[in-house]
Design a protein around this motif. Structure first.
Motif, mmCIF file in Angstrom:
data_model
loop_
_atom_site.group_PDB
_atom_site.id
_atom_site.type_symbol
_atom_site.label_atom_id
_atom_site.label_comp_id
_atom_site.label_asym_id
_atom_site.label_seq_id
_atom_site.Cartn_x
_atom_site.Cartn_y
_atom_site.Cartn_z
ATOM 1 N N ALA A 292 0.840 -1.201 0.000
ATOM 2 C CA ALA A 292 0.000 0.000 0.000
ATOM 3 C C ALA A 292 0.873 1.248 0.000
ATOM 4 C CB ALA A 292 -0.927 -0.011 1.214
ATOM 5 N N ARG A 293 1.929 1.247 0.825
ATOM 6 C CA ARG A 293 2.838 2.402 0.865
ATOM 7 C C ARG A 293 3.432 2.639 -0.513
ATOM 8 N NH1 ARG A 293 5.530 3.749 5.447
ATOM 9 N NH2 ARG A 293 6.181 5.540 4.206
ATOM 10 N N SER A 294 3.936 1.550 -1.111
ATOM 11 C CA SER A 294 4.597 1.697 -2.394
ATOM 12 C C SER A 294 3.627 2.164 -3.482
ATOM 13 C CB SER A 294 5.231 0.367 -2.772
ATOM 14 O OG SER A 294 5.649 0.386 -4.092
ATOM 15 N N LEU A 295 2.349 1.841 -3.300
ATOM 16 C CA LEU A 295 1.344 2.261 -4.294
ATOM 17 C C LEU A 295 0.875 3.689 -4.037
ATOM 18 C CD1 LEU A 295 -0.705 -1.052 -4.512
ATOM 19 C CD2 LEU A 295 0.784 -0.100 -6.272
ATOM 20 N N GLY A 296 1.455 4.360 -3.055
ATOM 21 C CA GLY A 296 1.168 5.783 -2.877
ATOM 22 C C GLY A 296 0.532 6.164 -1.557
ATOM 23 N N ALA A 297 0.327 5.196 -0.654
ATOM 24 C CA ALA A 297 -0.356 5.523 0.599
ATOM 25 C C ALA A 297 0.645 5.986 1.663
ATOM 26 C CB ALA A 297 -1.122 4.309 1.103
ATOM 27 N N SER A 298 0.308 7.055 2.369
ATOM 28 C CA SER A 298 1.114 7.483 3.508
ATOM 29 C C SER A 298 0.904 6.466 4.622
ATOM 30 C CB SER A 298 0.658 8.863 3.965
ATOM 31 O OG SER A 298 -0.665 8.761 4.461
#
Lengths: 285, 342
Positions: free
Chosen positions: A171-177
C-alpha cells in the motif's frame, strides 16, 4: 487388511466426540431451558415492562456504550502498539493487560473503590472535577472498562498482528502514507477480529456483577446520568433474588436471556449480509 | 535517462550485509536479479523500494534522486513475493487502489482500461481470494501499473503459477511493459522466467553483487558457479575439485580449460562413443524430457551425460564401463576475464 481394521475406528471416535459435545451442550442449554420453563410468557412480559427493569436496562446500555467507546479509543491503539512495535517491557505490558481477566471479579471493584473513594486523593480529585465515582455511572463505567478492556486489547492485538506486513508495504509503495495505509488496509483487514473483540468486551461488561456490587450496586443520578436511581441490570436481578423474590428474579433473568438471543440473531443476520466487519461477530454473541 | 540507477548501495538487515551493489536499468528494459536463497535479492528490492534502511551514493528513478523519499513518493510499482493483493477488496478495488489513494480524476476510466488490458473485466467484482493464481498475478500487475510508475519492482514473479500459464503471462507482461514504457527490476531464482523476461542479469551471492551481464554473456562466460547452473550447465565443476588430477586425467584436461571459478560442461557436449575419448563407469541413469541422462564417474569426478532422443533400454547399465567424447567448443570457463561489461 489393516485399512479395513482401521475403518471401524472413526465410527467409535465419532461416537466419543458426539457424546462429549452433547453432554456439554446439555450442560449449557438445560439450565436456560429450566429458567425459561419456570416462568410464563406473561410474567416475562411483566418483568420486562417493570419500571425498575426498564431503568436498569437503559442505564446498563448507556454505561456499556460509554465503556465501549472508551475501550475503542484507548484500547485499540494499545493493541496496535503491542502487535506492531517490539519494545522493552512489552511482555510486562501484556501481562498487565491480561491481569484483570484472571483476577477474581470482586477484586477489581475493591481496588477501584480504594483508589476512587471520596477520602482517597484521586477520588477527591474526581469529585472536584464533577465526576464522582462511587455509586454513579462513572463507577459503573470504570468497572466495565477494568473487566472488559483486556478482551478488546488482546483481540485487536492478534487481529493487527495477523495483517501481513507485505500488504502494508505494498500500500505504501502504491502511494499511501503511513496513516492512509492504516486506514485503507490495516484497519479494514483487521476489522473482523477487532469488532469481534469489541463485542466480546461489551458482552463481558454487561455481564459483570462483582465489581458493581462494591462500587455501583446502587446508582444515583450524577453528571452523565440523569435517570432515576437504579442499578446495573445484573445487580437488579441479583437484588430480586436476594430479597427472596425468586419468580421475579427468574422472570427478569428470562428477559436477559431473550435479549441475548435477539442480539445473537441480529449479529448472525448482519454477518450473512456479508459486511466483512460484522462477519466475525456471529460467533461471539 | 535510466529508469533506475543504483550506485554503491549497502544495507544491513538482521546481521545480513548487502552490497555494495551497482546497477542500472535503461528505460523500457528489464533487469533480473538472480541468486540462490539468502543471497540478498529481496533485501535489495526492498531497499530500493524504501522499506529497508540503506545507504547509496546514488539511488535515482528516471533521474530523480529518491533515497531521501518515503516509499509512497518513489513512484515505483512494487509487487512483493506472494503478490499482497488486498483481501478486503475486489479485483477492481485492488486495481483502483493506487488511483484512489492519489485522488486521480480518471480513476474509473483508467481502472476499466487496465482491467481490459489484463483480461480481468469479467472478474472485476470477484474477490481476489476466489480467482486463480494466474488471475491473481494479472491483478497484481494491473494494480502495480495503475498509478503509472516508471519502474516496476517484482519479487519472485510467477512463483505460484503453473508452467503453461507462466508462458502466457510472460508474453503479456512483455507486451504491456513495452506499450506503457515501464522498466522492470525483477528478483527471481527461476531461470526460465529470467531468460524470458529480462534483458540483463545481475547475479547476487551472499550479499555480494557480480557485475551485471547479458543473457548471452551469462551463457557464454558465467561469472559464478551459481550463474553457470542458472545458464543451464548440468555439470558445474569447481576449479578446486579439478586440481590435483594426474597428468592425462579428465580432471587435469578440464582444469586446463577452466576459468578461476571452474568450468561448465553442458551434458549435451558429452556423447557416448564406441571407441576413443574418455572412459568412465555408469553410476546412475534416469529418463528426462527429450531423452536420457546418464551419470558417469571418471577419475573421481561425476558428470552427467545427456542422450537426446534415446528411449530404448540401450547401453549404459549401472556399473558398466562407458566411453564418451567431449565437445571442447561447448565447454565454458567460469568467472575471470571478460566477466565485466554488458
Amino acid at each position: 487388511m489393516a485399512a479395513a481394521g482401521r475403518g471401524r475406528r472413526p465410527g467409535a471416535w465419532r461416537a466419543v466426540q458426539i457424546l462429549a459435545a452433547g453432554s456439554l451442550l446439555a450442560l449449557l442449554l438445560l439450565p436456560l431451558a429450566a429458567l425459561l420453563a419456570s416462568v410464563s410468557p406473561s410474567a416475562i412480559g411483566a418483568a420486562a415492562l417493570a419500571p425498575g427493569m426498564r431503568a436498569a436496562l437503559a442505564f446498563t446500555l448507556l454505561a456499556s456504550a460509554l465503556s465501549l467507546g472508551a475501550i475503542a479509543v484507548l484500547g485499540l491503539p494499545l493493541g496496535y502498539l503491542l502487535a506492531r512495535r517490539p519494545f522493552r517491557g512489552r511482555t510486562l505490558v501484556e501481562s498487565a493487560v491480561t491481569l484483570p481477566i484472571v483476577l477474581p471479579h470482586l477484586v477489581g471493584g475493591l481496588a477501584l473503590l480504594l483508589l476512587f473513594a471520596p477520602s482517597a486523593p484521586l477520588g477527591a480529585l474526581a469529585i472536584r472535577a464533577g465526576l464522582p465515582i462511587v455509586q454513579t455511572i462513572w463507577g459503573t463505567v470504570l468497572v466495565m472498562i477494568f473487566v472488559s478492556a483486556p478482551y478488546a486489547v488482546l483481540a485487536s492485538e492478534s487481529a493487527f498482528r495477523a495483517v501481513d506486513a507485505r500488504l502494508i508495504e505494498t500500500a505504501r509503495s502504491l502511494g499511501a502514507s503511513p496513516a492512509s495505509a492504516f486506514a485503507t488496509v490495516t484497519a479494514p483487514v483487521a476489522a473482523r477480529g477487532i469488532s469481534a473483540g469489541l463485542l466480546l468486551a461489551w458482552a463481558r461488561s454487561v455481564s459483570e456483577i462483582g465489581g458493581f456490587l462494591i462500587l455501583a450496586n446502587v446508582v444515583y443520578p450524577s453528571s452523565g446520568y440523569a435517570g432515576p436511581v437504579t442499578s446495573p441490570v445484573s445487580v437488579y436481578v441479583f437484588s430480586l433474588y436476594q430479597i427472596g423474590d425468586l419468580p421475579g428474579a427468574a422472570a427478569a433473568a428470562s428477559v436477559l436471556v431473550l435479549l441475548a438471543f435477539a442480539r445473537f440473531v441480529a449479529a448472525r443476520l448482519a454477518a450473512r449480509r456479508g459486511s466483512p466487519a460484522w462477519a466475525g461477530l456471529g460467533r461471539f454473541v | 535517462m535510466s529508469a533506475l540507477v543504483v550506485r554503491g548501495l549497502t544495507a544491513r538487515l538482521d546481521g545480513f550485509a548487502l552490497g555494495p551493489v551497482d546497477l542500472e536499468v535503461p528505460p523500457g528494459t528489464a533487469l533480473a536479479v538472480l541468486g540462490p536463497s539468502g543471497a540478498g535479492k529481496t533485501t535489495l528490492l526492498r531497499a530500493i523500494a524504501g522499506f529497508v534502511p540503506a545507504y547509496a551514493r546514488e539511488l535515482s528513478v528516471g533521474g530523480t534522486p529518491v533515497a531521501a523519499l518515503p516509499p509512497e513518493e518513489r513512484r515505483m510499482g512494487y509487487v512483493p513475493q506472494g503478490l499482497a493483493l488486498f483481501p478486503h477488496r475486489t479485483v477492481e478495488g485492488n486495481v483502483a487502489y493506487p488511483l484512489e489513494i492519489r485522488g486521480a480524476a480518471d480513476t474509473a476510466a483508467r481502472t476499466r482500461d487496465l482491467l481490459d488490458a489484463w483480461g480481468l473485466t469479467r472478474l472485476a467484482r470477484a474477490s481476489v481470494l476466489s480467482i486463480s493464481g494466474g488471475e491473481q498475478q494479472r491483478t497484481a500487475m494491473a494494480r502495480a501499473l495503475a498509478a503509472g510508475p516508471r519502474l516496476l519492482l517484482w519479487d519472485e514473479p510467477l512463483a505460484a503459477v503453473d508452467a503453461l500459464a507462466r508462458r502466457a503471462l510472460i508474453g503479456s507482461i512483455r507486451r504491456v511493459l513495452q506499450r506503457e514504457g515501464v522498466s522492470m527490476l525483477l528478483v527471481t531464482h527461476d531461470a526460465e522466467t529470467a531468460f524470458a523476461v529480462a534483458d540483463r542479469f545481475l547475479v547476487l551471492d551472499g550479499g555480494r553483487a557480480l557485475p551485471p551481464t547479458t543473457p548471452a554473456r551469462l551463457v557464454d562466460r558465467p561469472p559464478s558457479r551459481f550463474a553457470a547452473e542458472l545458464a543451464g550447465y548440468d555439470n558445474v565443476l569447481a576449479a578446486e575439485d579439478l586440481a590435483g588430477g594426474p597428468e592425462g586425467s579428465l580432471a587435469a584436461w578440464l582444469l586446463a580449460r577452466a576459468g578461476p571459478g571452474g568450468i561448465g560442461v553442458p551434458s549435451e557436449a558429452m556423447r557416448a562413443a564406441g571407441t576413443g575419448g574418455w572412459s568412465g563407469r555408469v553410476v546412475g541413469r534416469r529418463e528426462r524430457p527429450g531423452g536420457r541422462e546418464i551419470r558417469v564417474a571418471v577419475d573421481g569426478l561425476e558428470l552427467r551425460l545427456f542422450e537426446r532422443g534415446v528411449t530404448s533400454a540401450g547401453n549404459g547399465g549401472i556399473g558398466d564401463a562407458l566411453r564418451f567424447s567431449l565437445d571442447e567448443d561447448a565447454l565454458r570457463p567460469i568467472g575471470g576475464a571478460g566477466e565485466a561489461g554488458a
